[in-house]
Motif scaffolding. Sequence first.
Motif, PDB file in Angstrom:
ATOM      1  N   ILE A 138       0.861  -1.182   0.000  1.00 39.65           N
ATOM      2  CA  ILE A 138       0.000   0.000   0.000  1.00 39.65           C
ATOM      3  C   ILE A 138       0.897   1.232   0.000  1.00 39.65           C
ATOM      4  O   ILE A 138       1.634   1.490   0.951  1.00 39.65           O
ATOM      5  N   ASN A 139       0.840   1.973  -1.073  1.00 36.47           N
ATOM      6  CA  ASN A 139       1.669   3.162  -1.266  1.00 36.47           C
ATOM      7  C   ASN A 139       0.920   4.387  -0.751  1.00 36.47           C
ATOM      8  O   ASN A 139      -0.242   4.599  -1.102  1.00 36.47           O
ATOM      9  N   ASN A 150       8.825  17.750 -11.866  1.00 38.62           N
ATOM     10  CA  ASN A 150       7.599  18.559 -11.820  1.00 38.62           C
ATOM     11  C   ASN A 150       6.616  18.092 -10.751  1.00 38.62           C
ATOM     12  O   ASN A 150       6.110  18.904  -9.981  1.00 38.62           O
ATOM     13  N   ILE A 151       6.310  16.798 -10.709  1.00 45.37           N
ATOM     14  CA  ILE A 151       5.442  16.288  -9.649  1.00 45.37           C
ATOM     15  C   ILE A 151       6.086  15.062  -9.012  1.00 45.37           C
ATOM     16  O   ILE A 151       6.984  14.439  -9.585  1.00 45.37           O
ATOM     17  N   THR A 152       5.642  14.737  -7.828  1.00 37.87           N
ATOM     18  CA  THR A 152       5.937  13.433  -7.241  1.00 37.87           C
ATOM     19  C   THR A 152       4.650  12.926  -6.602  1.00 37.87           C
ATOM     20  O   THR A 152       3.951  13.657  -5.910  1.00 37.87           O
ATOM     21  N   CYS A 153       4.345  11.670  -6.909  1.00 39.79           N
ATOM     22  CA  CYS A 153       3.149  11.052  -6.334  1.00 39.79           C
ATOM     23  C   CYS A 153       3.410   9.556  -6.219  1.00 39.79           C
ATOM     24  O   CYS A 153       4.428   9.164  -5.648  1.00 39.79           O
ATOM     25  N   ALA A 154       2.564   8.720  -6.793  1.00 40.15           N
ATOM     26  CA  ALA A 154       2.654   7.275  -6.550  1.00 40.15           C
ATOM     27  C   ALA A 154       3.912   6.644  -7.138  1.00 40.15           C
ATOM     28  O   ALA A 154       4.624   5.891  -6.459  1.00 40.15           O
ATOM     29  N   LEU A 155       4.202   6.899  -8.398  1.00 40.86           N
ATOM     30  CA  LEU A 155       5.325   6.229  -9.053  1.00 40.86           C
ATOM     31  C   LEU A 155       6.658   6.597  -8.407  1.00 40.86           C
ATOM     32  O   LEU A 155       7.481   5.734  -8.102  1.00 40.86           O
ATOM     33  N   LYS A 187       5.668  -3.916  -7.751  1.00 38.78           N
ATOM     34  CA  LYS A 187       4.250  -3.597  -7.960  1.00 38.78           C
ATOM     35  C   LYS A 187       3.619  -3.051  -6.689  1.00 38.78           C
ATOM     36  O   LYS A 187       3.790  -3.599  -5.607  1.00 38.78           O
ATOM     37  N   GLN A 188       2.885  -1.973  -6.837  1.00 38.98           N
ATOM     38  CA  GLN A 188       2.069  -1.462  -5.733  1.00 38.98           C
ATOM     39  C   GLN A 188       0.630  -1.894  -5.970  1.00 38.98           C
ATOM     40  O   GLN A 188       0.129  -1.844  -7.098  1.00 38.98           O
ATOM     41  N   ASP A 189      -0.028  -2.312  -4.897  1.00 38.03           N
ATOM     42  CA  ASP A 189      -1.364  -2.899  -5.028  1.00 38.03           C
ATOM     43  C   ASP A 189      -2.486  -1.904  -4.751  1.00 38.03           C
ATOM     44  O   ASP A 189      -3.593  -2.071  -5.260  1.00 38.03           O
ATOM     45  N   LEU A 190      -2.210  -0.912  -3.934  1.00 37.02           N
ATOM     46  CA  LEU A 190      -3.194   0.120  -3.622  1.00 37.02           C
ATOM     47  C   LEU A 190      -2.455   1.414  -3.344  1.00 37.02           C
ATOM     48  O   LEU A 190      -1.378   1.408  -2.737  1.00 37.02           O
ATOM     49  N   ILE A 191      -3.026   2.523  -3.812  1.00 35.01           N
ATOM     50  CA  ILE A 191      -2.444   3.836  -3.573  1.00 35.01           C
ATOM     51  C   ILE A 191      -3.451   4.698  -2.823  1.00 35.01           C
ATOM     52  O   ILE A 191      -4.603   4.832  -3.256  1.00 35.01           O
ATOM     53  N   ILE A 192      -3.038   5.236  -1.688  1.00 34.67           N
ATOM     54  CA  ILE A 192      -3.818   6.229  -0.956  1.00 34.67           C
ATOM     55  C   ILE A 192      -2.977   7.503  -0.951  1.00 34.67           C
ATOM     56  O   ILE A 192      -1.924   7.565  -0.313  1.00 34.67           O
ATOM     57  N   VAL A 193      -3.407   8.511  -1.682  1.00 39.88           N
ATOM     58  CA  VAL A 193      -2.625   9.734  -1.861  1.00 39.88           C
ATOM     59  C   VAL A 193      -3.017  10.767  -0.817  1.00 39.88           C
ATOM     60  O   VAL A 193      -4.194  11.132  -0.699  1.00 39.88           O
ATOM     61  N   ASP A 194      -2.030  11.248  -0.070  1.00 48.38           N
ATOM     62  CA  ASP A 194      -2.238  12.348   0.871  1.00 48.38           C
ATOM     63  C   ASP A 194      -2.169  13.660   0.086  1.00 48.38           C
ATOM     64  O   ASP A 194      -1.099  14.160  -0.237  1.00 48.38           O
ATOM     65  N   LYS A 218      -5.813   2.160  -7.818  1.00 43.28           N
ATOM     66  CA  LYS A 218      -4.990   0.969  -7.962  1.00 43.28           C
ATOM     67  C   LYS A 218      -3.933   1.124  -9.049  1.00 43.28           C
ATOM     68  O   LYS A 218      -2.892   0.472  -9.000  1.00 43.28           O
ATOM     69  N   ASP A 219      -4.194   1.968 -10.025  1.00 51.39           N
ATOM     70  CA  ASP A 219      -3.266   2.156 -11.136  1.00 51.39           C
ATOM     71  C   ASP A 219      -2.380   3.366 -10.850  1.00 51.39           C
ATOM     72  O   ASP A 219      -2.856   4.510 -10.863  1.00 51.39           O
ATOM     73  N   PRO A 220      -1.072   3.167 -10.610  1.00 53.59           N
ATOM     74  CA  PRO A 220      -0.205   4.296 -10.256  1.00 53.59           C
ATOM     75  C   PRO A 220       0.014   5.272 -11.403  1.00 53.59           C
ATOM     76  O   PRO A 220       0.220   6.466 -11.172  1.00 53.59           O
ATOM     77  N   VAL A 221      -0.031   4.779 -12.638  1.00 57.33           N
ATOM     78  CA  VAL A 221       0.148   5.669 -13.787  1.00 57.33           C
ATOM     79  C   VAL A 221      -1.085   6.555 -13.952  1.00 57.33           C
ATOM     80  O   VAL A 221      -0.982   7.768 -14.192  1.00 57.33           O
ATOM     81  N   LEU A 222      -2.250   5.965 -13.791  1.00 51.18           N
ATOM     82  CA  LEU A 222      -3.488   6.734 -13.928  1.00 51.18           C
ATOM     83  C   LEU A 222      -3.614   7.773 -12.830  1.00 51.18           C
ATOM     84  O   LEU A 222      -3.956   8.935 -13.103  1.00 51.18           O
TER      85      LEU A 222
END
Length: 363
Positions: A138-139, A150-155, A187-194, A218-222
């Motif tokens: 869980i990311n 420029n950005i940083t998030c899941a990937l 592989k990350q299975d779930l992303i919860i973005v703060d 669930k899709d880090p690219v999306l």
Amino acid sequence: MLNKQIFVSYGEQAKKMTKELLEKIDLKAELKKDDLIALKPNLVNASSSEKGATTDPQIAAALIEYLINKGFEKLIIIEGSWVGADTDNAFLKCGYQELAAKYEIPLYNLQKSSYKQKKVLDMEIEIAEIALKVDYLINLPVLKGHCQTNITCALKNLKGCLSDQEKRRFHRIGLHKSIAYLNKALKQDLIIVDGIYGDLDFEEGGNAVKMNRILAAKDPVLVDSYAAELLGYHISEIPYLQIAAEIGVGNNNLDKAEIIEMNKDQAADINYNSSKIEQLTKKIKAKNACSACYGSLIHALKRLAERGKLKRINQAIYLGQAYQAKEIAGLGIGNCCNQAAEFVKGCPPSAKEIIDFLNDQNM
């Protein structure tokens, strides 16, 4: 929960919002009782989440309580801060040491881990062994700007699973391909973005913009493609999104995304004490504005400033619920300002939508 879905909850109550998201997506249905589940926050340095750099520990707390209550007991927290920062100090100062003690959850400092080489296409990457061993990752990234990508998030948040030596090498050989390939290897299975606080343009924080949202996907690219537009970038301005899509990490076509908004943000008095942000807000007239809408506008104005276009805006910019049903002489941001002569739709609009609107009006 489907890969094409992105759930959005607006507000500032991180723990409550996260629990509601977890129930909505029915996380328990994806897990087996004996799964080793890892939470990977962004603890780039030892600063509180309100500074815009690190993951709010209340998001992790909500996940831990949810999982324990559903009968999942094999939980760990993993992280490796950036080169030059002490992960153990970040665990302490960011509230994760207290969290781990309260719930009896092991902390893994990935700067002190053993590592394993994993080959992805034409590249070998040195990754912490414990990260490769988990059954469900869980990311927990932060929605924020970055001085190089420029950005940083899941990937990009998975860089914390590398050795310091490998982090340095990523910068030397090029971040974009490296980040994309890392996500093919791990592989990350779930992303919860703060997305409650996130820095305007720098991963270490200090100029936090209050965006008042948490995302689940669930899709880090999306989700990173969605994050890019929230912060005012076109997907093409984040090269690792295209590379990751090409090698099968995920999908960067937002036209295929299903954005599910669970609620709306609430209006509040917003005060920014960052001189960098104050410079951007001189033409803003906000009354009872929601942080989600105000935050999008700040990111939009920052992007315009970087392109030398901010000074061309010669009208006041209005936003906030106090302007509902009122005629406005200047430019309106969001549906509350729909009586302005010209306004951008949305509740809230993304920074990219605001940029497109302002370009049409003033540029």
